[in-house]
Design a protein around this motif. Structure first.
Motif, PDB file in Angstrom:
ATOM      1  N   LEU A  41       0.831  -1.204   0.000  1.00  0.00           N
ATOM      2  CA  LEU A  41       0.000   0.000   0.000  1.00  0.00           C
ATOM      3  C   LEU A  41       0.868   1.257   0.000  1.00  0.00           C
ATOM      4  CD1 LEU A  41      -2.846  -0.884   2.550  1.00  0.00           C
ATOM      5  CD2 LEU A  41      -3.095  -0.498   0.090  1.00  0.00           C
ATOM      6  N   GLU A  42       1.975   1.209   0.710  1.00  0.00           N
ATOM      7  CA  GLU A  42       2.902   2.352   0.743  1.00  0.00           C
ATOM      8  C   GLU A  42       3.475   2.613  -0.637  1.00  0.00           C
ATOM      9  OE1 GLU A  42       6.842   3.968   0.534  1.00  0.00           O
ATOM     10  OE2 GLU A  42       6.599   1.808   0.792  1.00  0.00           O
ATOM     11  N   PHE A  43       3.829   1.552  -1.345  1.00  0.00           N
ATOM     12  CA  PHE A  43       4.339   1.667  -2.712  1.00  0.00           C
ATOM     13  C   PHE A  43       3.310   2.354  -3.614  1.00  0.00           C
ATOM     14  CE2 PHE A  43       4.089  -0.276  -6.944  1.00  0.00           C
ATOM     15  CZ  PHE A  43       5.316   0.108  -7.489  1.00  0.00           C
ATOM     16  N   SER A  74       9.296  17.847  -4.444  1.00  0.00           N
ATOM     17  CA  SER A  74      10.180  17.122  -3.528  1.00  0.00           C
ATOM     18  C   SER A  74      10.019  17.620  -2.106  1.00  0.00           C
ATOM     19  CB  SER A  74      11.643  17.279  -3.975  1.00  0.00           C
ATOM     20  OG  SER A  74      11.846  16.702  -5.244  1.00  0.00           O
ATOM     21  N   ASN A  75       9.855  18.930  -1.951  1.00  0.00           N
ATOM     22  CA  ASN A  75       9.694  19.510  -0.625  1.00  0.00           C
ATOM     23  C   ASN A  75       8.406  19.035   0.045  1.00  0.00           C
ATOM     24  OD1 ASN A  75      10.645  21.574   1.390  1.00  0.00           O
ATOM     25  ND2 ASN A  75       8.648  22.437   0.925  1.00  0.00           N
ATOM     26  N   LEU A  76       7.364  18.839  -0.757  1.00  0.00           N
ATOM     27  CA  LEU A  76       6.067  18.449  -0.204  1.00  0.00           C
ATOM     28  C   LEU A  76       5.971  16.958   0.096  1.00  0.00           C
ATOM     29  CD1 LEU A  76       3.674  20.626  -2.389  1.00  0.00           C
ATOM     30  CD2 LEU A  76       4.035  20.838   0.072  1.00  0.00           C
ATOM     31  N   VAL A  77       6.612  16.129  -0.715  1.00  0.00           N
ATOM     32  CA  VAL A  77       6.447  14.683  -0.549  1.00  0.00           C
ATOM     33  C   VAL A  77       7.632  14.030   0.160  1.00  0.00           C
ATOM     34  CG1 VAL A  77       5.007  14.597  -2.614  1.00  0.00           C
ATOM     35  CG2 VAL A  77       7.441  14.056  -2.805  1.00  0.00           C
ATOM     36  N   LYS A  78       8.591  14.817   0.637  1.00  0.00           N
ATOM     37  CA  LYS A  78       9.731  14.234   1.324  1.00  0.00           C
ATOM     38  C   LYS A  78       9.289  13.630   2.660  1.00  0.00           C
ATOM     39  CE  LYS A  78      11.254  18.560   3.486  1.00  0.00           C
ATOM     40  NZ  LYS A  78      12.348  19.552   3.566  1.00  0.00           N
ATOM     41  N   GLY A  79      10.104  12.744   3.166  1.00  0.00           N
ATOM     42  CA  GLY A  79       9.752  12.017   4.374  1.00  0.00           C
ATOM     43  C   GLY A  79       9.465  12.899   5.576  1.00  0.00           C
ATOM     44  N   ASP A  80      10.246  13.976   5.735  1.00  0.00           N
ATOM     45  CA  ASP A  80      10.037  14.863   6.882  1.00  0.00           C
ATOM     46  C   ASP A  80       8.646  15.480   6.857  1.00  0.00           C
ATOM     47  OD1 ASP A  80      12.616  14.293   7.536  1.00  0.00           O
ATOM     48  OD2 ASP A  80      13.447  16.236   6.967  1.00  0.00           O
ATOM     49  N   THR A  81       8.206  15.907   5.671  1.00  0.00           N
ATOM     50  CA  THR A  81       6.880  16.519   5.549  1.00  0.00           C
ATOM     51  C   THR A  81       5.784  15.501   5.830  1.00  0.00           C
ATOM     52  OG1 THR A  81       7.723  18.041   3.861  1.00  0.00           O
ATOM     53  CG2 THR A  81       5.336  17.799   4.021  1.00  0.00           C
ATOM     54  N   LEU A  82       5.938  14.302   5.269  1.00  0.00           N
ATOM     55  CA  LEU A  82       4.920  13.270   5.480  1.00  0.00           C
ATOM     56  C   LEU A  82       4.857  12.854   6.949  1.00  0.00           C
ATOM     57  CD1 LEU A  82       5.456  10.981   2.349  1.00  0.00           C
ATOM     58  CD2 LEU A  82       3.980  12.982   2.623  1.00  0.00           C
ATOM     59  N   ASP A 110      10.361   8.766  11.845  1.00  0.00           N
ATOM     60  CA  ASP A 110       9.862   9.465  10.662  1.00  0.00           C
ATOM     61  C   ASP A 110       9.538   8.526   9.520  1.00  0.00           C
ATOM     62  OD1 ASP A 110      10.113  11.856  11.963  1.00  0.00           O
ATOM     63  OD2 ASP A 110      11.609  12.720  10.613  1.00  0.00           O
ATOM     64  N   SER A 111      10.435   7.579   9.233  1.00  0.00           N
ATOM     65  CA  SER A 111      10.239   6.709   8.077  1.00  0.00           C
ATOM     66  C   SER A 111       8.996   5.841   8.229  1.00  0.00           C
ATOM     67  CB  SER A 111      11.469   5.822   7.868  1.00  0.00           C
ATOM     68  OG  SER A 111      11.730   5.022   9.016  1.00  0.00           O
ATOM     69  N   ILE A 112       8.724   5.346   9.425  1.00  0.00           N
ATOM     70  CA  ILE A 112       7.549   4.505   9.665  1.00  0.00           C
ATOM     71  C   ILE A 112       6.277   5.340   9.565  1.00  0.00           C
ATOM     72  CG2 ILE A 112       6.333   3.145  11.421  1.00  0.00           C
ATOM     73  CD1 ILE A 112       8.996   2.045  12.317  1.00  0.00           C
ATOM     74  N   LEU A 113       6.301   6.541  10.112  1.00  0.00           N
ATOM     75  CA  LEU A 113       5.136   7.421  10.040  1.00  0.00           C
ATOM     76  C   LEU A 113       4.846   7.826   8.598  1.00  0.00           C
ATOM     77  CD1 LEU A 113       5.913   9.665  13.137  1.00  0.00           C
ATOM     78  CD2 LEU A 113       3.946   8.151  12.902  1.00  0.00           C
ATOM     79  N   ALA A 114       5.898   8.182   7.862  1.00  0.00           N
ATOM     80  CA  ALA A 114       5.718   8.594   6.460  1.00  0.00           C
ATOM     81  C   ALA A 114       5.171   7.451   5.625  1.00  0.00           C
ATOM     82  CB  ALA A 114       7.050   9.088   5.891  1.00  0.00           C
ATOM     83  N   ASP A 115       5.708   6.259   5.838  1.00  0.00           N
ATOM     84  CA  ASP A 115       5.234   5.099   5.077  1.00  0.00           C
ATOM     85  C   ASP A 115       3.770   4.796   5.385  1.00  0.00           C
ATOM     86  OD1 ASP A 115       7.702   4.847   3.939  1.00  0.00           O
ATOM     87  OD2 ASP A 115       8.327   3.106   5.107  1.00  0.00           O
ATOM     88  N   ALA A 116       3.376   4.932   6.635  1.00  0.00           N
ATOM     89  CA  ALA A 116       1.980   4.673   7.008  1.00  0.00           C
ATOM     90  C   ALA A 116       1.048   5.686   6.349  1.00  0.00           C
ATOM     91  CB  ALA A 116       1.827   4.726   8.526  1.00  0.00           C
TER      92      ALA A 116
END
Length: 228
Positions: A41-43, A74-82, A110-116
């Motif tokens: 789903l993340e993909f 890139s600024n909007l969809v980067k991991g930090d923003t997500l 961050d990576s787990i939250l962004a992926d979710a």
């Protein structure tokens, strides 16, 4: 399935109620917790998010060149923003994590939250299609979109490398995950970046694929710049 209170609150925050709450549960399930996890789903959500934001920027900024649009996206969809958005939705309280991730504080990573968050986008899309999914996602990003200034958006390392190669009329860089080490709750990703003009690929490492790619891109750009 009867709605639980945490899901009801999340539905209010994201502006969408899942027809089948099992789809949301899958989106919130980390690979450390169950074989039926959220990576597929993340993909899907990652691709859908990129398309939604790209289309919105294209329509919103008709005079901006491709390079500026790329940097804004890139600024909007980067991991930090997500990850920041995921925290606004309090996703960390609802993530389904294995014992190792729970112990190491995976609900804050961050990576787990962004992926979710991306997995939720994928799940919404599968239930409703793009016509419903797109306005929901744009509402999430509304404030950030309104605050965008094309003149002040900084370039990330991947964008900087891509623009350099395009200016030289070289092929775009290739990124490949070559290794993933560590336990599921403490994974380290190794990514090779192959570019024209360098005999050897550069290697980046990080606790997410995105971070490893950025580091590999930075090394490649520095080597190309120093060779001039």
């Amino acid at each position: 399935m009867q709605l639980t209170e945490p899901y009801i609150q999340l539905y209010k925050k994201i502006g969408y109620t899942f027809a089948d709450s099992a789809n949301l549960a899958r989106a919130l399930t980390h690979r450390s917790a169950n074989k039926k996890h959220n990576e597929r789903l993340e993909f899907l959500g990652d691709a859908i998010l990129g398309m939604i934001i790209a289309n919105e920027l294209y329509e919103r900024f008709p005079l901006q060149p491709e390079g500026k649009l790329t940097r804004m996206r890139s600024n909007l969809v980067k991991g930090d923003t997500l990850a920041a958005l995921a925290r606004e939705f309090e996703l960390g309280d609802l993530l389904l994590l294995g014992p190792g991730e729970l112990k190491s504080g995976g609900f804050r990573r961050d990576s787990i939250l962004a992926d979710a968050l991306e997995a939720i986008i994928g799940a919404i899309y599968l239930e409703t299609g793009m016509a419903v999914c797109e306005p929901i996602v744009l509402q999430w990003f509304a404030q950030r979109l309104n605050e965008l200034d094309p003149q002040s958006v900084s370039k990330d390392d991947k964008t900087r490398l891509q623009e350099y190669l395009q200016a030289k009329k070289f092929p775009l860089p290739l990124y490949e995950v070559t290794d993933i080490t560590g336990q599921s709750h403490e994974q380290i990703f190794y990514v090779e970046c192959t570019v024209a003009g360098l005999k050897q690929a550069t290697v980046g490492r990080g606790n997410s694929r995105r971070k490893a790619e950025q580091k590999a891109a930075r090394l490649a750009f520095e080597k190309l710049s120093n060779a001039e």
